[in-house]
Scaffold this motif. Structure first.
Motif, PDB file in Angstrom:
ATOM      1  N   PRO A  82       0.809  -1.257  -0.092  1.00 29.64           N
ATOM      2  CA  PRO A  82       0.125  -0.052   0.211  1.00 29.64           C
ATOM      3  C   PRO A  82       0.726   1.158  -0.015  1.00 29.64           C
ATOM      4  CG  PRO A  82      -0.765  -1.433   1.615  1.00 29.64           C
ATOM      5  CD  PRO A  82       0.346  -2.271   1.095  1.00 29.64           C
ATOM      6  N   VAL A  83       0.328   2.486  -0.535  1.00 34.35           N
ATOM      7  CA  VAL A  83       0.849   3.621  -0.494  1.00 34.35           C
ATOM      8  C   VAL A  83       0.395   4.297   0.908  1.00 34.35           C
ATOM      9  CG1 VAL A  83       0.730   6.083  -1.302  1.00 34.35           C
ATOM     10  CG2 VAL A  83       0.791   4.024  -3.017  1.00 34.35           C
ATOM     11  N   THR A  84       1.575   4.669   1.550  1.00 34.35           N
ATOM     12  CA  THR A  84       1.375   5.269   2.956  1.00 34.35           C
ATOM     13  C   THR A  84       1.964   6.730   2.941  1.00 34.35           C
ATOM     14  OG1 THR A  84       3.579   4.547   3.689  1.00 34.35           O
ATOM     15  CG2 THR A  84       1.777   2.788   3.845  1.00 34.35           C
ATOM     16  N   PRO A  85       1.467   7.395   4.071  1.00 31.89           N
ATOM     17  CA  PRO A  85       2.014   8.928   4.161  1.00 31.89           C
ATOM     18  C   PRO A  85       3.634   8.952   4.048  1.00 31.89           C
ATOM     19  CG  PRO A  85       0.213   8.287   5.597  1.00 31.89           C
ATOM     20  CD  PRO A  85       0.545   7.149   5.008  1.00 31.89           C
ATOM     21  N   ALA A  86       4.334   7.866   4.677  1.00 32.69           N
ATOM     22  CA  ALA A  86       5.649   7.635   4.527  1.00 32.69           C
ATOM     23  C   ALA A  86       6.413   7.391   3.056  1.00 32.69           C
ATOM     24  CB  ALA A  86       6.172   6.453   5.616  1.00 32.69           C
ATOM     25  N   ASN A  87       5.737   6.864   2.380  1.00 32.18           N
ATOM     26  CA  ASN A  87       6.171   6.572   1.007  1.00 32.18           C
ATOM     27  C   ASN A  87       5.647   7.219  -0.254  1.00 32.18           C
ATOM     28  OD1 ASN A  87       3.988   5.076   0.057  1.00 32.18           O
ATOM     29  ND2 ASN A  87       4.817   2.998   0.866  1.00 32.18           N
ATOM     30  N   SER A  88       4.672   8.119   0.106  1.00 28.02           N
ATOM     31  CA  SER A  88       3.807   8.792  -0.958  1.00 28.02           C
ATOM     32  C   SER A  88       4.620   9.787  -1.621  1.00 28.02           C
ATOM     33  CB  SER A  88       2.589   9.358  -0.528  1.00 28.02           C
ATOM     34  OG  SER A  88       2.937  10.429   0.631  1.00 28.02           O
ATOM     35  N   ALA A  89       5.800  10.411  -1.004  1.00 24.41           N
ATOM     36  CA  ALA A  89       6.809  11.542  -1.567  1.00 24.41           C
ATOM     37  C   ALA A  89       7.466  10.783  -2.585  1.00 24.41           C
ATOM     38  CB  ALA A  89       7.410  12.069  -0.704  1.00 24.41           C
ATOM     39  N   LEU A  90       7.947   9.526  -2.277  1.00 23.70           N
ATOM     40  CA  LEU A  90       8.756   8.800  -3.157  1.00 23.70           C
ATOM     41  C   LEU A  90       7.898   8.118  -4.494  1.00 23.70           C
ATOM     42  CD1 LEU A  90      10.474   6.773  -0.449  1.00 23.70           C
ATOM     43  CD2 LEU A  90      11.597   8.682  -2.019  1.00 23.70           C
ATOM     44  N   VAL A  91       6.503   8.199  -4.139  1.00 21.16           N
ATOM     45  CA  VAL A  91       5.632   7.688  -5.408  1.00 21.16           C
ATOM     46  C   VAL A  91       5.756   8.976  -6.445  1.00 21.16           C
ATOM     47  CG1 VAL A  91       3.351   7.203  -6.043  1.00 21.16           C
ATOM     48  CG2 VAL A  91       4.563   5.758  -4.025  1.00 21.16           C
ATOM     49  N   THR A  92       5.360  10.279  -5.735  1.00 18.67           N
ATOM     50  CA  THR A  92       5.333  11.236  -6.624  1.00 18.67           C
ATOM     51  C   THR A  92       6.501  11.559  -7.333  1.00 18.67           C
ATOM     52  OG1 THR A  92       5.606  12.874  -4.791  1.00 18.67           O
ATOM     53  CG2 THR A  92       3.282  12.003  -5.506  1.00 18.67           C
TER      54      THR A  92
END
Length: 150
Positions: A7-17
């Motif tokens: 799952p996308v989490t607040p901790a990894n969302s910046a890396l996704v974007t």
């Protein structure tokens, strides 16, 4: 190959974007930032990071409503620096395993730009069958899941 989805989490969302497509692929899929904004307002959306070991190499998003036997993969991308290594094929296999494990899904659809030959080959190899263009001019392809869900 150690490929998994999570799952996308607040901790990894910046890396996704921060993930990027090659310039010639930019018109093939919505931005990951737009997809994550969409996921916040769509309770059926299931955004996932694609992991190679401990590195995020891609992003996908699907929905699988409880009241439907069809899941729809409507975002799927591998970062340009990680393309051509088999990550897309492995990630597609993982998301299909996850979707099949839900128990109520009998088939999966995916849409892509007809000019996106790499996507066409990836989905065809996985068993998706093209059904034609939708109202937005995107190709719709469908995969019937095996009865055991895998």
């Amino acid at each position: 190959m150690d490929i998994r989805i999570a799952p996308v989490t607040p901790a990894n969302s910046a890396l996704v974007t921060a993930l990027r497509l090659a310039p010639e692929q930019m018109d093939f899929v919505a931005s990951n930032a737009a997809s994550l904004r969409e996921a916040k307002s769509d309770r059926d959306a299931r955004p996932r990071v694609i992991m190679a070991g401990d590195r995020i190499v891609g992003f996908l998003m699907y929905d699988a409503p409880q009241d439907d036997d069809e899941a729809r993969i409507y975002r799927f991308m591998i970062d340009r620096a990680s393309q051509g290594k088999g990550y897309g094929k492995a990630a597609l296999r993982e998301v299909l395993r996850e979707i099949g494990g839900l128990g109520h899904i009998r088939h999966v659809s995916i849409c892509y730009e007809p000019e996106n030959e790499a996507a066409r080959q990836l989905y065809r190899t996985a068993g998706f069958v093209e059904e034609g263009l939708d109202e937005d001019g995107e190709m719709i392809a469908d995969l019937v899941l095996p009865r055991d869900g895998r």
